[in-house]
Motif scaffolding. Structure first.
Motif, PDB file in Angstrom:
ATOM      1  N   GLY A   1       0.830  -1.199   0.000  1.00  0.00           N
ATOM      2  CA  GLY A   1       0.000   0.000   0.000  1.00  0.00           C
ATOM      3  C   GLY A   1       0.862   1.245   0.000  1.00  0.00           C
ATOM      4  N   CYS A   2       1.801   1.300  -0.936  1.00  0.00           N
ATOM      5  CA  CYS A   2       2.855   2.326  -0.913  1.00  0.00           C
ATOM      6  C   CYS A   2       2.353   3.720  -1.253  1.00  0.00           C
ATOM      7  CB  CYS A   2       3.990   1.938  -1.847  1.00  0.00           C
ATOM      8  SG  CYS A   2       3.533   1.878  -3.601  1.00  0.00           S
ATOM      9  N   GLY A   3       1.143   3.839  -1.814  1.00  0.00           N
ATOM     10  CA  GLY A   3       0.616   5.159  -2.130  1.00  0.00           C
ATOM     11  C   GLY A   3       1.515   5.925  -3.084  1.00  0.00           C
ATOM     12  N   GLU A   4       1.778   7.168  -2.734  1.00  0.00           N
ATOM     13  CA  GLU A   4       2.591   8.027  -3.597  1.00  0.00           C
ATOM     14  C   GLU A   4       4.089   7.877  -3.357  1.00  0.00           C
ATOM     15  OE1 GLU A   4      -0.736  11.564  -4.176  1.00  0.00           O
ATOM     16  OE2 GLU A   4       0.319  11.334  -2.262  1.00  0.00           O
ATOM     17  N   GLY A   5       4.475   6.881  -2.547  1.00  0.00           N
ATOM     18  CA  GLY A   5       5.861   6.443  -2.516  1.00  0.00           C
ATOM     19  C   GLY A   5       6.778   7.042  -1.475  1.00  0.00           C
ATOM     20  N   ALA A   6       6.272   7.817  -0.529  1.00  0.00           N
ATOM     21  CA  ALA A   6       7.169   8.482   0.417  1.00  0.00           C
ATOM     22  C   ALA A   6       7.993   7.492   1.236  1.00  0.00           C
ATOM     23  CB  ALA A   6       6.369   9.393   1.348  1.00  0.00           C
ATOM     24  N   ASP A   7       7.353   6.430   1.746  1.00  0.00           N
ATOM     25  CA  ASP A   7       8.093   5.443   2.547  1.00  0.00           C
ATOM     26  C   ASP A   7       9.114   4.701   1.691  1.00  0.00           C
ATOM     27  OD1 ASP A   7       6.576   6.168   4.711  1.00  0.00           O
ATOM     28  OD2 ASP A   7       5.461   4.286   4.844  1.00  0.00           O
ATOM     29  N   ALA A   8       8.692   4.279   0.503  1.00  0.00           N
ATOM     30  CA  ALA A   8       9.593   3.524  -0.372  1.00  0.00           C
ATOM     31  C   ALA A   8      10.801   4.359  -0.754  1.00  0.00           C
ATOM     32  CB  ALA A   8       8.840   3.058  -1.618  1.00  0.00           C
ATOM     33  N   VAL A   9      10.584   5.620  -1.062  1.00  0.00           N
ATOM     34  CA  VAL A   9      11.701   6.502  -1.443  1.00  0.00           C
ATOM     35  C   VAL A   9      12.624   6.724  -0.256  1.00  0.00           C
ATOM     36  CG1 VAL A   9      12.268   8.867  -2.136  1.00  0.00           C
ATOM     37  CG2 VAL A   9      10.481   7.590  -3.349  1.00  0.00           C
ATOM     38  N   TRP A  10      12.047   6.899   0.933  1.00  0.00           N
ATOM     39  CA  TRP A  10      12.886   7.070   2.124  1.00  0.00           C
ATOM     40  C   TRP A  10      13.749   5.831   2.353  1.00  0.00           C
ATOM     41  CZ3 TRP A  10      13.379   4.566   6.830  1.00  0.00           C
ATOM     42  CH2 TRP A  10      14.128   5.234   7.802  1.00  0.00           C
ATOM     43  N   LEU A  11      13.141   4.656   2.239  1.00  0.00           N
ATOM     44  CA  LEU A  11      13.909   3.420   2.413  1.00  0.00           C
ATOM     45  C   LEU A  11      15.017   3.310   1.367  1.00  0.00           C
ATOM     46  CD1 LEU A  11      10.931   0.982   3.128  1.00  0.00           C
ATOM     47  CD2 LEU A  11      12.795   1.495   4.731  1.00  0.00           C
ATOM     48  N   ALA A  12      14.681   3.587   0.118  1.00  0.00           N
ATOM     49  CA  ALA A  12      15.679   3.491  -0.956  1.00  0.00           C
ATOM     50  C   ALA A  12      16.829   4.465  -0.732  1.00  0.00           C
ATOM     51  CB  ALA A  12      15.014   3.751  -2.305  1.00  0.00           C
ATOM     52  N   SER A  13      16.515   5.644  -0.215  1.00  0.00           N
ATOM     53  CA  SER A  13      17.559   6.645   0.019  1.00  0.00           C
ATOM     54  C   SER A  13      18.500   6.234   1.144  1.00  0.00           C
ATOM     55  CB  SER A  13      16.934   8.006   0.333  1.00  0.00           C
ATOM     56  OG  SER A  13      16.336   8.007   1.617  1.00  0.00           O
ATOM     57  N   ARG A  14      18.089   5.245   1.918  1.00  0.00           N
ATOM     58  CA  ARG A  14      18.933   4.741   3.011  1.00  0.00           C
ATOM     59  C   ARG A  14      19.498   3.365   2.714  1.00  0.00           C
ATOM     60  NH1 ARG A  14      16.338   8.788   4.058  1.00  0.00           N
ATOM     61  NH2 ARG A  14      16.815  10.200   5.785  1.00  0.00           N
ATOM     62  N   GLY A  15      19.489   2.996   1.450  1.00  0.00           N
ATOM     63  CA  GLY A  15      20.210   1.808   1.019  1.00  0.00           C
ATOM     64  C   GLY A  15      19.386   0.565   0.791  1.00  0.00           C
ATOM     65  N   TRP A  16      18.076   0.633   1.042  1.00  0.00           N
ATOM     66  CA  TRP A  16      17.234  -0.537   0.802  1.00  0.00           C
ATOM     67  C   TRP A  16      16.923  -0.670  -0.679  1.00  0.00           C
ATOM     68  CZ3 TRP A  16      15.529  -3.750   4.809  1.00  0.00           C
ATOM     69  CH2 TRP A  16      15.770  -3.287   6.100  1.00  0.00           C
ATOM     70  N   ARG A  17      16.721  -1.900  -1.133  1.00  0.00           N
ATOM     71  CA  ARG A  17      16.200  -2.182  -2.476  1.00  0.00           C
ATOM     72  C   ARG A  17      14.719  -2.517  -2.292  1.00  0.00           C
ATOM     73  NH1 ARG A  17      20.553  -5.053  -1.748  1.00  0.00           N
ATOM     74  NH2 ARG A  17      19.482  -7.071  -1.835  1.00  0.00           N
ATOM     75  N   VAL A  18      13.859  -1.702  -2.831  1.00  0.00           N
ATOM     76  CA  VAL A  18      12.454  -1.673  -2.422  1.00  0.00           C
ATOM     77  C   VAL A  18      11.524  -2.099  -3.546  1.00  0.00           C
ATOM     78  CG1 VAL A  18      10.643  -0.258  -1.362  1.00  0.00           C
ATOM     79  CG2 VAL A  18      13.059   0.292  -0.935  1.00  0.00           C
ATOM     80  N   THR A  19      10.514  -2.880  -3.200  1.00  0.00           N
ATOM     81  CA  THR A  19       9.355  -3.117  -4.054  1.00  0.00           C
ATOM     82  C   THR A  19       8.171  -2.406  -3.425  1.00  0.00           C
ATOM     83  OG1 THR A  19      10.158  -5.283  -4.789  1.00  0.00           O
ATOM     84  CG2 THR A  19       7.798  -4.849  -5.038  1.00  0.00           C
ATOM     85  N   GLY A  20       7.565  -1.487  -4.170  1.00  0.00           N
ATOM     86  CA  GLY A  20       6.390  -0.767  -3.688  1.00  0.00           C
ATOM     87  C   GLY A  20       5.153  -1.279  -4.405  1.00  0.00           C
ATOM     88  N   ALA A  21       4.114  -1.632  -3.651  1.00  0.00           N
ATOM     89  CA  ALA A  21       2.890  -2.191  -4.232  1.00  0.00           C
ATOM     90  C   ALA A  21       1.696  -1.332  -3.841  1.00  0.00           C
ATOM     91  CB  ALA A  21       2.676  -3.626  -3.755  1.00  0.00           C
ATOM     92  N   ASP A  22       0.846  -1.039  -4.818  1.00  0.00           N
ATOM     93  CA  ASP A  22      -0.370  -0.292  -4.536  1.00  0.00           C
ATOM     94  C   ASP A  22      -1.438  -0.658  -5.556  1.00  0.00           C
ATOM     95  OD1 ASP A  22      -0.982   2.178  -2.559  1.00  0.00           O
ATOM     96  OD2 ASP A  22      -2.201   2.369  -4.373  1.00  0.00           O
ATOM     97  N   ILE A  23      -2.694  -0.352  -5.232  1.00  0.00           N
ATOM     98  CA  ILE A  23      -3.829  -0.675  -6.094  1.00  0.00           C
ATOM     99  C   ILE A  23      -4.038   0.385  -7.176  1.00  0.00           C
ATOM    100  CG2 ILE A  23      -5.535   0.494  -4.620  1.00  0.00           C
ATOM    101  CD1 ILE A  23      -7.447  -1.830  -5.183  1.00  0.00           C
ATOM    102  N   SER A  24      -3.546   1.608  -6.937  1.00  0.00           N
ATOM    103  CA  SER A  24      -3.834   2.732  -7.821  1.00  0.00           C
ATOM    104  C   SER A  24      -2.706   2.996  -8.808  1.00  0.00           C
ATOM    105  CB  SER A  24      -4.083   4.000  -6.997  1.00  0.00           C
ATOM    106  OG  SER A  24      -4.062   5.150  -7.809  1.00  0.00           O
ATOM    107  N   ARG A  25      -3.039   2.989 -10.079  1.00  0.00           N
ATOM    108  CA  ARG A  25      -2.042   3.305 -11.107  1.00  0.00           C
ATOM    109  C   ARG A  25      -1.559   4.750 -10.958  1.00  0.00           C
ATOM    110  NH1 ARG A  25      -0.785   0.808 -15.637  1.00  0.00           N
ATOM    111  NH2 ARG A  25      -2.637  -0.517 -15.542  1.00  0.00           N
ATOM    112  N   THR A  26      -2.476   5.664 -10.666  1.00  0.00           N
ATOM    113  CA  THR A  26      -2.089   7.065 -10.500  1.00  0.00           C
ATOM    114  C   THR A  26      -1.113   7.226  -9.348  1.00  0.00           C
ATOM    115  OG1 THR A  26      -4.166   7.889 -11.425  1.00  0.00           O
ATOM    116  CG2 THR A  26      -2.967   9.376  -9.970  1.00  0.00           C
TER     117      THR A  26
END
Length: 212
Positions: free
Chosen positions: A48-73
């Motif tokens: 439920g990554c939404g507009e990606g704030a958590d995923a981007v924060w994780l990636a910026s700290r070295g994680w390799r992230v898969t973000g999943a959400d229901i909304s294409r937008t």
């Protein structure tokens, strides 16, 4: 991005995101930051990554992230956010209606932040699948609202909020394989759209899976 057929849930969330230029703040969830800071970066799944704030924060700290959400937008905005932050190569975006389809693979961190919906969602099933996706030695992090904000006089719809012990029981994790590092109710300040100050309570579970 994974294709999903239009459903009432997909249509609801697509309409929600298309109703404004940005729905969320663009900042990572504070309890995610609190609980993940100090973990060794590896692979992460943001449900439920939404507009990606958590995923981007994780990636910026070295994680390799898969973000999943229901909304294409939402996913398109998340991809733009990642590109702007210079971490597009560290994040993969997948479209799923959780409870129907689920990302494949196992991850060192699975994060489920506020998987609560005014449209039907089999929350217990999604959380059990989230636990199954945690690699040995990895972490499952769940954060849920524990009730309506204090300034919410009349609930806009009926909902049963999850409890600390209720989610623990619903996960049905095997004894000896998991340990609860955090299981806590957290009160934080909250302000209504009209500017009324108050608070809301969130529940957080950080659960560690034993290694091999």
């Amino acid at each position: 991005m994974t294709h999903i057929h239009p459903t009432p849930a997909a249509e609801f969330w697509e309409a929600r995101y298309q109703g404004g230029d940005r729905i969320w703040s663009g900042r990572p969830n504070a309890l995610l930051v609190r609980e993940v800071t100090g973990l060794t970066p590896g692979t992460a799944l943001d449900l439920g990554c939404g507009e990606g704030a958590d995923a981007v924060w994780l990636a910026s700290r070295g994680w390799r992230v898969t973000g999943a959400d229901i909304s294409r937008t939402a996913l398109e905005r998340a991809a733009g956010h990642a590109a702007d932050a210079g971490v597009a190569d560290r994040v993969r975006w997948e479209r799923h209606e959780l409870g129907v389809t689920f990302p494949e693979g196992s991850f060192d961190l699975v994060s489920a932040q506020f998987l609560q919906s005014p449209v039907p969602l089999d929350q217990d099933r999604v959380l059990r699948r989230a636990a199954a996706a945690v690699a040995p030695g990895g972490t499952l992090l769940i954060v849920m609202h524990g009730g309506w904000p204090s300034w919410q006089d009349e609930p806009p719809f009926d909902v049963e909020f999850p409890t600390l012990t209720g989610v623990r029981a619903a996960l049905a994790l095997p004894e000896g394989e998991w340990s609860f590092t955090t299981m806590e109710k957290v009160r934080k300040p909250s302000v209504s759209p009209e500017g009324i100050e108050g608070f809301r309570e969130d529940n957080v579970w950080r659960i560690q899976r034993a290694g091999h």
